[in-house]
Design a protein around this motif. Structure first.
Motif, PDB file in Angstrom:
ATOM      1  N   UNK A  69      24.742  35.123  54.150  1.00  0.00           N
ATOM      2  CA  UNK A  69      24.558  36.253  55.067  1.00  0.00           C
ATOM      3  C   UNK A  69      23.875  35.737  56.322  1.00  0.00           C
ATOM      4  N   UNK A  70      24.532  35.932  57.473  1.00  0.00           N
ATOM      5  CA  UNK A  70      23.943  35.572  58.760  1.00  0.00           C
ATOM      6  C   UNK A  70      23.722  36.849  59.553  1.00  0.00           C
ATOM      7  N   UNK A  71      23.292  36.699  60.794  1.00  0.00           N
ATOM      8  CA  UNK A  71      23.064  37.871  61.636  1.00  0.00           C
ATOM      9  C   UNK A  71      24.365  38.590  61.981  1.00  0.00           C
ATOM     10  N   UNK A  72      25.471  37.857  61.988  1.00  0.00           N
ATOM     11  CA  UNK A  72      26.724  38.460  62.426  1.00  0.00           C
ATOM     12  C   UNK A  72      27.758  38.666  61.316  1.00  0.00           C
ATOM     13  N   UNK A  73      27.526  38.067  60.121  1.00  0.00           N
ATOM     14  CA  UNK A  73      28.584  38.168  59.114  1.00  0.00           C
ATOM     15  C   UNK A  73      28.065  37.968  57.689  1.00  0.00           C
ATOM     16  N   UNK A  74      28.928  38.324  56.763  1.00  0.00           N
ATOM     17  CA  UNK A  74      28.726  38.049  55.333  1.00  0.00           C
ATOM     18  C   UNK A  74      29.901  37.178  54.900  1.00  0.00           C
ATOM     19  N   UNK A  75      29.608  36.038  54.310  1.00  0.00           N
ATOM     20  CA  UNK A  75      30.670  35.154  53.820  1.00  0.00           C
ATOM     21  C   UNK A  75      30.527  35.007  52.313  1.00  0.00           C
ATOM     22  N   UNK A  76      31.625  35.239  51.604  1.00  0.00           N
ATOM     23  CA  UNK A  76      31.638  35.090  50.145  1.00  0.00           C
ATOM     24  C   UNK A  76      32.717  34.086  49.792  1.00  0.00           C
ATOM     25  N   UNK A  77      32.308  33.085  49.017  1.00  0.00           N
ATOM     26  CA  UNK A  77      33.235  32.049  48.562  1.00  0.00           C
ATOM     27  C   UNK A  77      33.160  31.981  47.033  1.00  0.00           C
ATOM     28  N   UNK A  78      34.332  32.054  46.391  1.00  0.00           N
ATOM     29  CA  UNK A  78      34.386  32.018  44.927  1.00  0.00           C
ATOM     30  C   UNK A  78      35.434  30.999  44.494  1.00  0.00           C
ATOM     31  N   UNK A  79      35.061  30.186  43.501  1.00  0.00           N
ATOM     32  CA  UNK A  79      36.018  29.294  42.842  1.00  0.00           C
ATOM     33  C   UNK A  79      35.956  29.573  41.345  1.00  0.00           C
ATOM     34  N   UNK A  80      37.123  29.578  40.725  1.00  0.00           N
ATOM     35  CA  UNK A  80      37.205  29.855  39.287  1.00  0.00           C
ATOM     36  C   UNK A  80      38.417  29.128  38.718  1.00  0.00           C
ATOM     37  N   UNK A  81      38.235  28.491  37.566  1.00  0.00           N
ATOM     38  CA  UNK A  81      39.318  27.829  36.842  1.00  0.00           C
ATOM     39  C   UNK A  81      39.548  28.571  35.527  1.00  0.00           C
ATOM     40  N   UNK A  82      40.473  29.541  35.531  1.00  0.00           N
ATOM     41  CA  UNK A  82      40.706  30.300  34.299  1.00  0.00           C
ATOM     42  C   UNK A  82      41.414  29.454  33.247  1.00  0.00           C
ATOM     43  N   UNK A  83      41.055  29.674  31.993  1.00  0.00           N
ATOM     44  CA  UNK A  83      41.725  28.985  30.886  1.00  0.00           C
ATOM     45  C   UNK A  83      42.993  29.736  30.531  1.00  0.00           C
ATOM     46  N   UNK A  84      43.972  28.992  30.034  1.00  0.00           N
ATOM     47  CA  UNK A  84      45.211  29.630  29.637  1.00  0.00           C
ATOM     48  C   UNK A  84      46.091  28.690  28.843  1.00  0.00           C
ATOM     49  N   UNK A  85      47.276  29.156  28.552  1.00  0.00           N
ATOM     50  CA  UNK A  85      48.225  28.394  27.743  1.00  0.00           C
ATOM     51  C   UNK A  85      48.639  27.113  28.449  1.00  0.00           C
ATOM     52  N   UNK A 130      54.292  33.552  31.918  1.00  0.00           N
ATOM     53  CA  UNK A 130      53.151  34.389  31.540  1.00  0.00           C
ATOM     54  C   UNK A 130      51.886  33.924  32.252  1.00  0.00           C
ATOM     55  N   UNK A 131      51.676  32.619  32.278  1.00  0.00           N
ATOM     56  CA  UNK A 131      50.485  32.046  32.921  1.00  0.00           C
ATOM     57  C   UNK A 131      50.483  32.330  34.419  1.00  0.00           C
ATOM     58  N   UNK A 132      51.621  32.189  35.048  1.00  0.00           N
ATOM     59  CA  UNK A 132      51.728  32.458  36.478  1.00  0.00           C
ATOM     60  C   UNK A 132      51.429  33.921  36.787  1.00  0.00           C
ATOM     61  N   UNK A 133      51.929  34.821  35.957  1.00  0.00           N
ATOM     62  CA  UNK A 133      51.629  36.244  36.137  1.00  0.00           C
ATOM     63  C   UNK A 133      50.151  36.541  35.942  1.00  0.00           C
ATOM     64  N   UNK A 134      49.537  35.899  34.963  1.00  0.00           N
ATOM     65  CA  UNK A 134      48.111  36.087  34.715  1.00  0.00           C
ATOM     66  C   UNK A 134      47.276  35.576  35.887  1.00  0.00           C
ATOM     67  N   UNK A 135      47.631  34.421  36.430  1.00  0.00           N
ATOM     68  CA  UNK A 135      46.902  33.864  37.578  1.00  0.00           C
ATOM     69  C   UNK A 135      47.050  34.780  38.789  1.00  0.00           C
ATOM     70  N   UNK A 136      48.246  35.296  39.018  1.00  0.00           N
ATOM     71  CA  UNK A 136      48.464  36.214  40.139  1.00  0.00           C
ATOM     72  C   UNK A 136      47.625  37.479  39.974  1.00  0.00           C
ATOM     73  N   UNK A 137      47.587  38.016  38.763  1.00  0.00           N
ATOM     74  CA  UNK A 137      46.761  39.201  38.494  1.00  0.00           C
ATOM     75  C   UNK A 137      45.284  38.908  38.762  1.00  0.00           C
TER      76      UNK A 137
END
Length: 130
Positions: free
Chosen positions: A87-103, A35-42
């Motif tokens: 945001x630079x003259x040539x690109x947009x870079x987005x970096x996200x980190x998240x630690x979801x809680x679960x069982x 269940x946890x693996x499916x939730x993380x994949x989602x």
């Protein structure tokens, strides 16, 4: 005629119950992990889609004055975690980190981590996953 002695049958009525009770915690842990693996994949797919759509918005509206704040607002409305936009003259870079809680993380005190970086290039309009 001599009669053969009959074999005494063993009483195995409680054996299935004991095996079930022993295997039940293992089965529950396995189901929780699946269940946890499916939730993380989602969640990972959801985060990837939101980042891509945010970058697409940024590529289409690169001339806007407050582009970074608009992109931040889009990400804040839809995603949790630490968000970095560059945001630079040539690109947009987005970096996200998240630690979801679960069982799994509650039982074993080990966190799954979603760590994604995407770059959208203004010249080509392509989105690259790093």
């Amino acid at each position: 005629m001599k009669s053969r002695p009959q074999k005494q049958s063993l009483n195995n009525k409680g054996q299935s119950l004991v095996v079930f009770v022993i295997l039940l915690p293992v089965l529950l842990l396995f189901m929780a992990f699946i269940f946890e693996l499916g939730n993380i994949t989602y969640l990972k797919n959801k985060y990837e889609n939101e980042i891509k759509s945010t970058i697409e918005y940024g590529l289409k509206h690169q001339e806007d004055e407050n582009l970074e704040s608009k992109l931040n607002r889009l990400l804040d409305e839809n995603l949790e975690g630490n968000k970095e936009i560059n945001i630079t003259e040539s690109s947009i870079e987005i970096h996200i980190t998240h630690n979801p809680n679960g069982i799994y993380s509650e039982l074993f005190k080990q966190q799954f981590e979603i760590n994604l970086t995407y770059i959208g290039q203004f010249a080509t309009g392509k989105i690259i996953k790093e």
